[in-house]
Design a protein around this motif. Structure first.
Motif, mmCIF file in Angstrom:
data_model
loop_
_atom_site.group_PDB
_atom_site.id
_atom_site.type_symbol
_atom_site.label_atom_id
_atom_site.label_comp_id
_atom_site.label_asym_id
_atom_site.label_seq_id
_atom_site.Cartn_x
_atom_site.Cartn_y
_atom_site.Cartn_z
ATOM 1 N N ILE A 128 0.833 -1.331 0.095
ATOM 2 C CA ILE A 128 -0.034 -0.075 0.177
ATOM 3 C C ILE A 128 1.019 1.180 0.166
ATOM 4 N N TRP A 129 0.568 2.016 -0.923
ATOM 5 C CA TRP A 129 1.258 3.367 -0.702
ATOM 6 C C TRP A 129 0.756 4.468 -0.339
ATOM 7 N N LYS A 130 1.332 5.097 0.470
ATOM 8 C CA LYS A 130 1.000 6.530 1.234
ATOM 9 C C LYS A 130 1.232 7.446 0.235
ATOM 10 N N LYS A 131 0.390 8.180 -0.391
ATOM 11 C CA LYS A 131 0.800 9.083 -1.400
ATOM 12 C C LYS A 131 1.602 10.435 -0.952
ATOM 13 N N ASP A 132 2.647 10.907 -1.850
ATOM 14 C CA ASP A 132 3.071 11.994 -1.260
ATOM 15 C C ASP A 132 3.208 12.883 -2.377
ATOM 16 N N VAL A 133 4.308 13.955 -2.458
ATOM 17 C CA VAL A 133 4.388 14.813 -3.367
ATOM 18 C C VAL A 133 5.458 14.442 -4.340
ATOM 19 N N GLN A 134 6.466 13.511 -3.844
ATOM 20 C CA GLN A 134 7.611 13.181 -4.716
ATOM 21 C C GLN A 134 7.172 12.089 -5.926
ATOM 22 N N TRP A 135 6.118 11.545 -5.990
ATOM 23 C CA TRP A 135 5.588 10.799 -7.218
ATOM 24 C C TRP A 135 4.009 11.117 -7.448
ATOM 25 N N ASP A 136 3.710 10.936 -8.743
ATOM 26 C CA ASP A 136 2.508 11.139 -9.266
ATOM 27 C C ASP A 136 1.775 9.957 -9.057
ATOM 28 N N TYR A 137 2.238 8.756 -9.430
ATOM 29 C CA TYR A 137 1.477 7.612 -9.492
ATOM 30 C C TYR A 137 2.360 6.488 -8.967
ATOM 31 N N VAL A 138 1.788 5.413 -8.217
ATOM 32 C CA VAL A 138 2.510 4.236 -7.963
ATOM 33 C C VAL A 138 1.800 3.051 -8.179
ATOM 34 N N GLU A 139 2.216 2.063 -8.727
ATOM 35 C CA GLU A 139 1.496 1.031 -8.953
ATOM 36 C C GLU A 139 1.397 0.070 -7.903
ATOM 37 N N ALA A 140 0.520 0.061 -6.956
ATOM 38 C CA ALA A 140 0.515 -0.737 -5.567
ATOM 39 C C ALA A 140 -1.094 -1.423 -5.746
ATOM 40 N N ASP A 141 -1.218 -2.081 -4.416
ATOM 41 C CA ASP A 141 -2.341 -2.777 -4.359
ATOM 42 C C ASP A 141 -3.310 -2.051 -3.875
ATOM 43 N N ALA A 142 -3.036 -0.816 -3.341
ATOM 44 C CA ALA A 142 -3.957 0.208 -2.907
ATOM 45 C C ALA A 142 -2.988 1.591 -2.740
ATOM 46 N N ASN A 143 -3.619 2.610 -2.933
ATOM 47 C CA ASN A 143 -2.992 3.928 -2.894
ATOM 48 C C ASN A 143 -3.921 4.658 -2.004
ATOM 49 N N LEU A 144 -3.458 5.381 -0.788
ATOM 50 C CA LEU A 144 -4.404 6.286 0.010
ATOM 51 C C LEU A 144 -3.447 7.653 0.060
ATOM 52 N N ASP A 145 -4.743 8.521 0.410
ATOM 53 C CA ASP A 145 -4.143 10.089 0.464
ATOM 54 C C ASP A 145 -3.959 10.364 1.938
ATOM 55 N N ASP A 146 -4.671 9.460 2.835
ATOM 56 C CA ASP A 146 -4.647 9.801 4.254
ATOM 57 C C ASP A 146 -4.732 8.512 5.044
ATOM 58 N N LEU A 147 -4.213 8.490 6.123
ATOM 59 C CA LEU A 147 -4.351 7.133 6.824
ATOM 60 C C LEU A 147 -5.676 6.698 7.363
ATOM 61 N N SER A 148 -6.636 7.857 7.516
ATOM 62 C CA SER A 148 -7.900 7.448 7.842
ATOM 63 C C SER A 148 -8.794 6.490 6.752
ATOM 64 N N GLU A 149 -8.095 6.291 5.531
ATOM 65 C CA GLU A 149 -8.409 5.276 4.571
ATOM 66 C C GLU A 149 -7.937 4.053 4.760
ATOM 67 N N LEU A 150 -7.164 3.876 5.791
ATOM 68 C CA LEU A 150 -6.490 2.312 6.116
ATOM 69 C C LEU A 150 -7.485 1.451 6.322
ATOM 70 N N PRO A 151 -8.220 1.640 7.521
ATOM 71 C CA PRO A 151 -9.399 0.683 8.085
ATOM 72 C C PRO A 151 -10.042 0.167 6.776
ATOM 73 N N SER A 152 -10.647 0.883 5.917
ATOM 74 C CA SER A 152 -11.554 0.354 4.910
ATOM 75 C C SER A 152 -10.526 -0.375 3.759
ATOM 76 N N ILE A 153 -9.543 0.077 3.728
ATOM 77 C CA ILE A 153 -8.402 -0.854 2.855
ATOM 78 C C ILE A 153 -8.265 -2.257 3.373
ATOM 79 N N ILE A 154 -7.861 -2.253 4.717
ATOM 80 C CA ILE A 154 -7.902 -3.664 5.415
ATOM 81 C C ILE A 154 -9.175 -4.317 5.134
ATOM 82 N N ASP A 155 -10.258 -3.660 5.524
ATOM 83 C CA ASP A 155 -11.507 -4.521 5.517
ATOM 84 C C ASP A 155 -11.806 -4.946 4.184
#
Length: 131
Positions: free
Chosen positions: A98-125
């Motif tokens: 899972i990639w926690k988005k940041d300003v250094q990269w525009d796009y990362v091929e990951a199993d999930a991308n999140l903008d904010d840690l608050s998204e993590l529980p729904s990704i785990i679910d």
């Protein structure tokens, strides 16, 4: 006021997840940072590259954490902010990356991308519902 990291670490521990930190860097510096954030108590395993004599994305480092936690890669996720060291390193051993988005990269091929840690529980679910 609690940090976002503390809040989610507390929730994951309450939900009985095993947690680890794998970090590249110098041992004492990394541990001082972890202690300053007051998050050490939430983690079952903490591996610092200097002390492990290897760095992410070395597959052995990820496997060492999994072995210490006694969990299999396919039942594990790794959240990180570096596309190669974190996401690809975790995926190379069979973990979800899972990639926690940041300003250094525009796009990362990951199993999930999140903008904010608050998204993590729904990704785990979501991952848990697919097993």
């Amino acid at each position: 006021m609690k940090s976002t990291s503390t809040t989610f670490s507390e929730q994951l521990k309450t939900d009985k997840y095993l947690l680890a930190i794998i970090t590249n860097g110098y041992g004492h510096f990394q541990m001082d940072t972890i202690k300053a954030l007051a998050i050490e108590k939430y983690f079952d395993v903490i591996l610092v590259s200097e002390w492990e004599n290897m760095k992410k994305p070395d597959p052995q480092l990820f496997m060492r954490a999994l072995d210490k936690l006694q969990v299999s890669p396919h039942n594990s996720i790794f959240l990180g902010d570096h596309p190669e060291n974190d996401v690809k390193g975790a995926q190379a051993v069979g973990m979800k990356g899972i990639w926690k988005k940041d300003v250094q990269w525009d796009y990362v091929e990951a199993d999930a991308n999140l903008d904010d840690l608050s998204e993590l529980p729904s990704i785990i679910d979501y991952f848990n519902s697919k097993q």
